[in-house]
Scaffold this motif. Structure first.
Motif, PDB file in Angstrom:
ATOM      1  N   GLY A 338      -0.190  -1.137  -5.593  1.00  0.00           N
ATOM      2  CA  GLY A 338      -0.343  -0.562  -4.313  1.00  0.00           C
ATOM      3  C   GLY A 338      -1.507   0.570  -4.362  1.00  0.00           C
ATOM      4  N   SER A 339      -2.294   0.578  -5.437  1.00  0.00           N
ATOM      5  CA  SER A 339      -3.473   1.371  -5.506  1.00  0.00           C
ATOM      6  C   SER A 339      -4.797   0.976  -5.621  1.00  0.00           C
ATOM      7  N   ASP A 340      -5.439   1.368  -4.696  1.00  0.00           N
ATOM      8  CA  ASP A 340      -6.957   0.704  -4.557  1.00  0.00           C
ATOM      9  C   ASP A 340      -7.716   0.991  -6.055  1.00  0.00           C
ATOM     10  N   LEU A 352      -5.800  -2.500   0.709  1.00  0.00           N
ATOM     11  CA  LEU A 352      -4.237  -2.245   1.032  1.00  0.00           C
ATOM     12  C   LEU A 352      -4.220  -2.515   2.744  1.00  0.00           C
ATOM     13  N   ASN A 353      -5.144  -2.228   3.379  1.00  0.00           N
ATOM     14  CA  ASN A 353      -4.781  -2.416   4.975  1.00  0.00           C
ATOM     15  C   ASN A 353      -4.570  -3.842   5.212  1.00  0.00           C
ATOM     16  N   ARG A 356      -1.214  -4.817   4.029  1.00  0.00           N
ATOM     17  CA  ARG A 356      -0.314  -4.306   5.108  1.00  0.00           C
ATOM     18  C   ARG A 356      -0.038  -5.425   6.121  1.00  0.00           C
ATOM     19  N   LYS A 387       0.973   6.242  -6.058  1.00  0.00           N
ATOM     20  CA  LYS A 387       0.501   5.418  -4.810  1.00  0.00           C
ATOM     21  C   LYS A 387       1.199   4.152  -4.569  1.00  0.00           C
ATOM     22  N   THR A 388       1.240   3.476  -5.710  1.00  0.00           N
ATOM     23  CA  THR A 388       2.016   2.023  -5.658  1.00  0.00           C
ATOM     24  C   THR A 388       3.319   2.333  -5.233  1.00  0.00           C
ATOM     25  N   SER A 390       4.691   4.792  -3.270  1.00  0.00           N
ATOM     26  CA  SER A 390       4.476   4.990  -1.865  1.00  0.00           C
ATOM     27  C   SER A 390       4.286   3.715  -0.998  1.00  0.00           C
ATOM     28  N   PHE A 391       3.448   3.005  -1.577  1.00  0.00           N
ATOM     29  CA  PHE A 391       3.122   1.700  -0.796  1.00  0.00           C
ATOM     30  C   PHE A 391       4.475   0.788  -0.844  1.00  0.00           C
ATOM     31  N   GLU A 394       6.970   1.999   1.969  1.00  0.00           N
ATOM     32  CA  GLU A 394       6.527   1.905   3.117  1.00  0.00           C
ATOM     33  C   GLU A 394       6.727   0.204   3.542  1.00  0.00           C
TER      34      GLU A 394
END
Length: 636
Positions: A338-340, A352-353, A356, A387-388, A390-391, A394
């Motif tokens: 989940g990290s660019d 990531l968008n 989603r 970041k991963t 958190s993704f 979410e």
């Protein structure tokens, strides 16, 4: 052709459905006139083993089967007679050649059976193929004299070619790209790599006619491929060298092959097609054409299908819904991070968008979604790991299962071939670490443990989790349910944690009620913000024996609705499931921490009572999926 070939699949692989590789090779070799006998010794081993040992065939035991010493010890202590039986069974078909399909979990048992075959009949040629053979000269052919040849690439075409040359030369191996073999003098000849893969139009249909699907755990599951290779070249991938360029079947070929398999095998209906490709959506035009054909000309008896997908920006929401209507009901989405920053380091091509959007589209279409994540890729600092996480949190309401892995690096991958570029010390698949010490095996396992604790029952790890790193599980919404999430009640998901009394065990589609009542308990927030809607998707046991089923819906002690299911219902979904819903007044659940649901089944019926089968369960409704939410999108 006079050469007789026995093809073997040994443990551990898959006892849910017949092995595709054997069916594929059987079809390829028979198309050239060879006599072929496929034998699934993995299934036979599972049935041979006493009940107390059958847990070995579950995903949690995958690491055990990868350990050659442990598998060998088990066989020597308890199952040497089975190995002997396999060898004698293979030889009973008087083969000239015995071939083994090998993966990382099957290599040890394949070697044990092969060794016994050579002891019993040294004249039989033993061949090994499969993903394990990329470095098979060093790992198999050189150290084990009972192996005569190995195939490392494109076996569906190169295996028949190798056999044709063998037969034309009077039973002597001849050079064929993608192969290596031991000559009569004991010297090994490596024929080099295949430089260009064959077109898929040259690959015959798989042949499942020898397999009895009724002996498997999922007799309606049919494994097929709709492509070869992958459009990506991810840094950690070990399949790319074997498959060369990406090739795909046109939609018509896929549709026609499913119809062919239904006619030539005894796979049960409705059929569940498991596409075992590196990716399902590599060619979106071909995939959409396949969906159009299914919607125009439905598969007799019905069909569900699924497979692995990549995040692709051209994978529209409309296409996702069309695929769902055509029968797509499960996806394994290979995001891996989940990290660019890490996604770019993995050589993946999405943002990531887009991920989603696709995850939400799959959820809205009612598709069971497994999200694959790999922890510990070079470049994953603590910040990128967070970041991963958190993704993942979410996306948690929209994902059914999170498949959590730690990165293993193999020599044939881009990472394994270029360790200096990534700043790593390559000390084996698991023991590698970064030069700066910031990425070690322990760090990777701890990151997996954090995600596992946060995601709770939705986390899966296929047995590769180290219990030493266990953390307390953290759940959402006061008990693990977030309003609006679809609960899947199949044996692949966590719906079992919500069921009370009156339900059977989960099956691959859902679970049946058994008796006059069946209950559920769903944790909810203390403040729901208004009325709730209980949406049901499932089946009902109706037919000539009972044309109508009545179900009363009790929620929190109040009778809130009656559902009727009729065999002739026009609202029944094309894939064979009904949807029903009941409104729950806000006042009834205000201040509650849990919504209790009881389904009152009017006169449930056992199939055995009218000779439909020997099933003695008193069946009523079949619960596939359920959603408790405020006003919002329907399950479909």
């Amino acid at each position: 052709m006079n050469t007789r070939i026995v093809l073997c699949q040994t443990s551990f692989w898959n006892v849910k459905s017949p092995p595709y590789t054997l069916a594929m090779l059987t079809g390829a070799l028979r198309s050239k006139g060879f006599v072929v006998v496929p034998r699934d010794y993995d299934l036979e081993f599972h049935l041979w083993a006493p009940p107390e040992d059958r847990h070995l065939w579950t995903d949690a035991w995958v690491p055990f089967w990868m350990d050659a010493d442990k598998v060998t010890e088990l066989v020597r202590e308890k199952f040497q007679d089975f190995i002997d039986w396999c060898a004698r069974d293979a030889l009973s078909h008087t083969p000239d050649v015995v071939g083994f399909s090998t993966k990382i979990t099957t290599g040890t048992t394949a070697r044990l059976v092969a060794e016994r075959i050579k002891q019993l009949n040294p004249k039989v040629k033993v061949l090994f193929g499969g993903p394990e053979m990329w470095d098979g000269v060093e790992k198999y052919l050189t150290p084990y004299p009972y192996i005569d040849a190995i195939c490392r690439q494109e076996a569906d075409v190169s295996f028949p070619n190798f056999m044709i040359k063998y037969e034309n030369a009077g039973g002597v191996f001849q050079p064929e790209p993608g192969w290596a073999y031991r000559g009569a003098d004991g010297m090994i000849t490596d024929c080099g790599e295949i430089l260009q893969g064959p077109g898929v139009e040259d690959i015959p249909l798989a042949d499942y006619s020898d397999f009895d699907f009724t002996r498997y755990q999922e007799p309606n599951t049919l494994t097929l491929l709709l492509s070869r290779g992958c459009i990506n070249r991810c840094s950690f991938c070990t399949e790319a060298p074997a498959f060369l360029k990406y090739r795909y079947y046109e939609g018509r070929r896929i549709h026609d092959e499913i119809l062919h398999q239904l006619k030539t095998s005894n796979v049960a209906r409705p059929v569940r097609v498991a596409f075992n490709d590196s990716l399902l959506n590599g060619n979106l035009a071909a995939l959409e054409h396949f969906a159009d054909l299914v919607l125009e000309t439905p598969i007799p008896g019905g069909m569900k299908f699924g497979g692995m997908m990549l995040v692709r920006k051209h994978m529209s929401d409309a296409l996702m819904h069309k695929l769902a209507r055509a029968g797509l009901d499960n996806i394994l989405l290979g995001m891996e991070s989940g990290s660019d920053v890490v996604i770019a380091a993995m050589r993946k091509k999405f943002d990531l968008n887009e991920a989603r959007r696709i995850i939400r589209a799959a959820d809205d279409a009612g598709i069971f979604l497994v999200l694959s994540i790999i922890f510990g890729h070079p470049g994953e600092t603590e910040l990128e790991f967070h970041k991963t996480v958190s993704f993942l949190m979410e996306m948690e309401p929209h994902v059914d299962v999170f498949l959590l892995n730690v990165l293993q690096i193999y020599a044939q991958s881009y990472l394994g071939a270029n360790p200096q570029k990534y700043g790593i010390d390559f000390a084996g698949p698991e023991g590698w670490q970064s030069d700066d010490g910031g990425n070690t095996q322990e760090i990777r396992k701890r990151r997996q443990a954090v995600a596992r604790a946060l995601l709770g029952k939705k986390a899966r790890d296929y047995g590769n989790f180290d219990p030493a790193f266990t953390l307390p599980t953290i759940t959402t919404a006061q008990g693990g349910y977030a309003l609006g999430r679809v609960i899947d009640f199949s044996n692949k998901a966590d719906g079992g944690s919500f069921v009370g009394v009156g339900w059977s065990e989960g099956e691959d589609w859902g679970r049946w009620s058994d008796g006059d009542q069946a209950s559920l308990s769903i944790p909810v927030p203390a403040q729901t913000g208004g009325d709730l809607i209980l949406r049901f998707e499932g089946d009902a046991y109706v037919g000539g024996h009972k044309p109508t089923l009545k179900v009363r819906v009790e929620i929190c002690g109040e009778m809130l609705g009656e559902w009727f299911f009729r065999e002739s219902d026009i609202d029944r979904q094309s894939q064979g499931f009904w949807t029903r819903e009941t409104r729950i007044p806000a006042a009834l659940v205000e201040g509650r921490r849990q919504v209790d649901v009881v389904f009152h089944i009017d006169a449930p019926v056992a199939p055995s009572s009218h000779h439909a089968s020997d099933d003695s369960r008193r069946l009523g409704i079949g619960l596939r999926r359920l959603r408790l939410s405020a006003e919002g999108p329907r399950l479909h």
